[in-house]
Scaffold this motif. Sequence first.
Motif, PDB file in Angstrom:
ATOM      1  N   CYS A 112       9.752  -5.352 -16.442  1.00 33.42           N
ATOM      2  CA  CYS A 112      11.165  -5.239 -16.054  1.00 33.42           C
ATOM      3  C   CYS A 112      11.425  -4.202 -14.973  1.00 33.42           C
ATOM      4  N   THR A 113      10.579  -3.192 -14.845  1.00 34.84           N
ATOM      5  CA  THR A 113      10.819  -2.176 -13.821  1.00 34.84           C
ATOM      6  C   THR A 113      10.323  -2.620 -12.444  1.00 34.84           C
ATOM      7  N   GLY A 114       9.558  -3.708 -12.390  1.00 34.76           N
ATOM      8  CA  GLY A 114       9.238  -4.359 -11.120  1.00 34.76           C
ATOM      9  C   GLY A 114       8.615  -3.490 -10.040  1.00 34.76           C
ATOM     10  N   GLY A 115       7.937  -2.416 -10.401  1.00 38.11           N
ATOM     11  CA  GLY A 115       7.287  -1.586  -9.386  1.00 38.11           C
ATOM     12  C   GLY A 115       7.862  -0.186  -9.294  1.00 38.11           C
TER      13      GLY A 115
ATOM     14  N   SER B   6       0.844  -1.179   0.000  1.00 44.67           N
ATOM     15  CA  SER B   6       0.000   0.000   0.000  1.00 44.67           C
ATOM     16  C   SER B   6       0.890   1.242   0.000  1.00 44.67           C
ATOM     17  N   CYS B   7       1.335   1.702   1.162  1.00 44.10           N
ATOM     18  CA  CYS B   7       2.029   2.994   1.221  1.00 44.10           C
ATOM     19  C   CYS B   7       3.351   3.019   0.464  1.00 44.10           C
ATOM     20  N   THR B   8       4.025   1.873   0.296  1.00 45.95           N
ATOM     21  CA  THR B   8       5.304   1.864  -0.408  1.00 45.95           C
ATOM     22  C   THR B   8       5.127   1.876  -1.923  1.00 45.95           C
ATOM     23  N   GLY B   9       3.919   1.646  -2.387  1.00 49.40           N
ATOM     24  CA  GLY B   9       3.572   1.849  -3.796  1.00 49.40           C
ATOM     25  C   GLY B   9       4.435   1.145  -4.829  1.00 49.40           C
ATOM     26  N   GLY B  10       5.057   0.031  -4.492  1.00 45.33           N
ATOM     27  CA  GLY B  10       5.865  -0.683  -5.469  1.00 45.33           C
ATOM     28  C   GLY B  10       7.346  -0.719  -5.129  1.00 45.33           C
ATOM     29  N   LEU B  11       7.741   0.036  -4.105  1.00 43.89           N
ATOM     30  CA  LEU B  11       9.163   0.123  -3.757  1.00 43.89           C
ATOM     31  C   LEU B  11       9.741  -1.221  -3.324  1.00 43.89           C
ATOM     32  N   LEU B  12       8.966  -1.988  -2.548  1.00 42.39           N
ATOM     33  CA  LEU B  12       9.462  -3.287  -2.078  1.00 42.39           C
ATOM     34  C   LEU B  12       9.698  -4.225  -3.261  1.00 42.39           C
ATOM     35  N   ALA B  13       8.737  -4.268  -4.195  1.00 38.72           N
ATOM     36  CA  ALA B  13       8.889  -5.131  -5.372  1.00 38.72           C
ATOM     37  C   ALA B  13      10.060  -4.651  -6.221  1.00 38.72           C
TER      38      ALA B  13
ATOM     39  N   PHE C  65      10.834 -14.140  -7.910  1.00 32.68           N
ATOM     40  CA  PHE C  65       9.767 -13.140  -7.934  1.00 32.68           C
ATOM     41  C   PHE C  65       9.017 -13.194  -9.255  1.00 32.68           C
ATOM     42  N   GLN C  66       7.675 -13.346  -9.177  1.00 34.86           N
ATOM     43  CA  GLN C  66       6.882 -13.361 -10.408  1.00 34.86           C
ATOM     44  C   GLN C  66       5.866 -12.226 -10.466  1.00 34.86           C
ATOM     45  N   THR C  67       5.333 -11.866  -9.311  1.00 37.67           N
ATOM     46  CA  THR C  67       4.276 -10.867  -9.353  1.00 37.67           C
ATOM     47  C   THR C  67       4.143 -10.107  -8.037  1.00 37.67           C
ATOM     48  N   GLY C  68       3.599  -8.897  -8.155  1.00 40.44           N
ATOM     49  CA  GLY C  68       3.354  -8.084  -6.978  1.00 40.44           C
ATOM     50  C   GLY C  68       2.057  -7.313  -7.139  1.00 40.44           C
TER      51      GLY C  68
ATOM     52  N   TYR D  16       5.924  -9.611 -13.460  1.00 44.95           N
ATOM     53  CA  TYR D  16       7.322  -9.846 -13.840  1.00 44.95           C
ATOM     54  C   TYR D  16       7.442 -11.104 -14.700  1.00 44.95           C
ATOM     55  N   ALA D  17       6.695 -12.137 -14.323  1.00 45.40           N
ATOM     56  CA  ALA D  17       6.743 -13.397 -15.071  1.00 45.40           C
ATOM     57  C   ALA D  17       5.620 -13.436 -16.117  1.00 45.40           C
ATOM     58  N   ASN D  18       5.786 -14.269 -17.145  1.00 48.91           N
ATOM     59  CA  ASN D  18       4.758 -14.410 -18.179  1.00 48.91           C
ATOM     60  C   ASN D  18       3.443 -14.876 -17.564  1.00 48.91           C
ATOM     61  N   GLU D  19       3.557 -15.866 -16.691  1.00 47.65           N
ATOM     62  CA  GLU D  19       2.384 -16.415 -16.011  1.00 47.65           C
ATOM     63  C   GLU D  19       1.586 -15.302 -15.313  1.00 47.65           C
ATOM     64  N   ALA D  20       2.315 -14.342 -14.721  1.00 51.96           N
ATOM     65  CA  ALA D  20       1.638 -13.244 -14.024  1.00 51.96           C
ATOM     66  C   ALA D  20       0.929 -12.324 -15.019  1.00 51.96           C
ATOM     67  N   LYS D  21       1.497 -12.172 -16.213  1.00 49.14           N
ATOM     68  CA  LYS D  21       0.839 -11.343 -17.234  1.00 49.14           C
ATOM     69  C   LYS D  21      -0.496 -11.977 -17.644  1.00 49.14           C
ATOM     70  N   TYR D  22      -0.511 -13.306 -17.616  1.00 50.43           N
ATOM     71  CA  TYR D  22      -1.759 -14.021 -17.921  1.00 50.43           C
ATOM     72  C   TYR D  22      -2.717 -13.954 -16.729  1.00 50.43           C
ATOM     73  N   GLN D  23      -2.237 -14.346 -15.556  1.00 49.67           N
ATOM     74  CA  GLN D  23      -3.101 -14.429 -14.379  1.00 49.67           C
ATOM     75  C   GLN D  23      -3.645 -13.062 -13.959  1.00 49.67           C
TER      76      GLN D  23
END
Lengths: 429, 429
Positions: free
Chosen positions: B292-295, A291-298, A311-314, B318-325
């Motif tokens: 690629c920018t991951g957040g 929430s407050c970090t808005g993507g910084l952790l990812a 890491f695959q998703t955030g 970040y992963a292809n699977e995440a782009k789908y899910q």
Amino acid sequence: MNSIILSIGDELTLGQNIDTNSAWLSRQLAAAGCDVLAHLTVPDNQRSIEQAIYECGNRTDFLIITGGIGPTADDLTRQALSVVMRQELVLDDLWLKRLEDFFKSRNRDMPESNKIQAMIPMGATLIDNVNGTAAGIDATLTFDLPVPGHAPRKHTCRVFVMPGVPKEMMAMFTRDVLPPIAKAASGAIILSKSLHTFGVGESHIAEKLGDLMNRGKNPSVGTTVSAGIVTLRINSRFPTREEAQKNLNQTVAACRAAVGDLIYGDDDQTLQQAVADLLKQFGKTIATAESCTGGLLAKMLTDTAGSSNYFQTGFITYANEAKYQRLGISMEVINLNGAVSEIVAAAMATNAKRLAKTDYALSITGIAGPDGGSEAKPVGTVFISLAHESGVTTKQFHFPGDRDWVRDRSAKMALTMLRYYLLGKPTPF
Amino acid sequence: MNSIILSIGDELTLGQNIDTNSAWLSRQLAAAGCDVLAHLTVPDNQRSIEQAIYECGNRTDFLIITGGIGPTADDLTRQALSVVMRQELVLDDLWLKRLEDFFKSRNRDMPESNKIQAMIPMGATLIDNVNGTAAGIDATLTFDLPVPGHAPRKHTCRVFVMPGVPKEMMAMFTRDVLPPIAKAASGAIILSKSLHTFGVGESHIAEKLGDLMNRGKNPSVGTTVSAGIVTLRINSRFPTREEAQKNLNQTVAACRAAVGDLIYGDDDQTLQQAVADLLKQFGKTIATAESCTGGLLAKMLTDTAGSSNYFQTGFITYANEAKYQRLGISMEVINLNGAVSEIVAAAMATNAKRLAKTDYALSITGIAGPDGGSEAKPVGTVFISLAHESGVTTKQFHFPGDRDWVRDRSAKMALTMLRYYLLGKPTPF
């Protein structure tokens, strides 16, 4: 053997450029066993340069000067050196030829102003510049230093003048300046190591280190803080490289024993790199819900190459609606507890782990400020959750500082919670 | 009025840290009309600090000291100042209370070593630190300077001691140190303005500026580059503030006319702040979909307070699977075109906009490196899409540099595409 680094230039004393030369030179000199007593910076003013050369020269063995030897009217280092040496500037015919050839090879006439670059004080030696038109100067200053009740003491200082352009300076220093200094330096070698910690303050680290930080110890141990990272700097100073390395290793081991798991890495290693290494080592995956970090952790988790291994998703769920839509947290729970609450943090991590099908998930929800604080939950209140094999662990923090600080510390603390979990240790905070 | 900036720390003279404080302080002092005579840096050695304070103090009106007031044994600035002032250190009860409260609010006992931070030389005044435990010190040194054939001349120097941590130092300097200096300073005033651009290189900006950059002009115009941001620095130096301001305004206007919309802001304004202002101005919302920018892009969009006005959610896929899910992009489309492709970038933005129910969405997919590049799509290949009212606009970029650079430039370019769209102008790249 010791030295002073003198940098010349209005752009430095006006603050338009940051001086990076002095730090680079300091590292080279320390590694060669030559102490750096001081850095001094003065503007392009001949009287100021003269005074600086005089005052630094009479208290050091080597005076390392950068800047002020270009062709323009504000380049006055050679003139100042000539005054302090009481030796007039004389033309070096060989370098004049080099300058003329340099311009000829570019199909240009040499501006008359460039001729000054072939002039050095009588008795000095010219230092070749393989990357530019500004030759360096190698000179010796002699002083009669007063000694109360005795005859004056003779002091000599060797002066090296180099260009201010980092690339030209570095090449010249490495090739022609460092060797005579390293040879003259009485052998004392300084080897250094940095150990980085996150999670507690500088004074707590100092308490753990105890006597290791005592003044006058060799190797010496000091601490610095940058962006919440408390770094131990250990400097080992001995006549030989072997002794310096052996003693450095011993003190590093003692520091590690005293500070323990709070140390996440050394030298160039970052906290995110340390966490990435652990995740890869254990073959585990992680998702984020912020929430407050808005993507910084990812962003931090993907700073290192190969982050797709773990890491695959955030999920960035800045608004309450997003916490419902993206993570399936009911609006009732959010409205009842507030978005910044233990229960919402725990739900964010738990649901992110389930949706992303990862081994772990980290969540952060807090009040980064400057607005949004209340008496019960002031700015800096942050809940961080880690969902893991056996449930979810949530901790509440109060971070001081402004919005940037709160966000930065929150992300680092989340990484640190994960780090301790992966190490199988309880967190010390 | 003049000043000397004295920085204290082994980490500086050993070259482990680069001194950025002195440049920042120099700019503030110049703008206030206070000349900077020199920067001096000495190690954490009490005798060296004493000597530096003494020698600098007797030749300047203001001595600005940073560093060496932490709680640890290598923090010796207050002790050195006390020796030069010949005044013992005394405890400030109010600050001791502040320190104790600080630790209490964090549920921690104050380490005994922190008590030293409440001590200042008798006769000195404590300066509040709103960001940390190290209070500053405001003191006055008096000297009897010898004048040949005459009675000694009285000289007083006001000394300000501040923490070395840049953020704490800057806040303290701005609030409590600069005002008395600015009041005392007279004479030539230097006023400066920075204009920031992103999107084209330094030489392109220089070409647009033309004669404005000629040497010797007053106001002067120079350019610097940092993290892809090309900044124009304009310095106006005149006897009075009115003249300096009038001429500065004229040159700033000329620079703005020459460079145009590439300028996104001035002085402390960031690119993300400029974009945030436009979004708020037009009452529009934005979502993000990042590979690629991951957040990083979402982090930048939420850097500014009040970002909840325009930002609710972001997708890190970040992963292809995440782009789908997460975004519903079919694996067939991804496998056929590659995750780094115009069609996937466009789908990411389009679907993020639809799922988040926002006015716009930005997406980034690229190869940040160091691995993953191919001949057809080398490292640095990045697709950025903006989904808007009338469809989606996608651009391909090739960013030079390492992983950090590619990610940083990608996020800034995405913000810049959105900025030009909001301005209703075509991008110049």
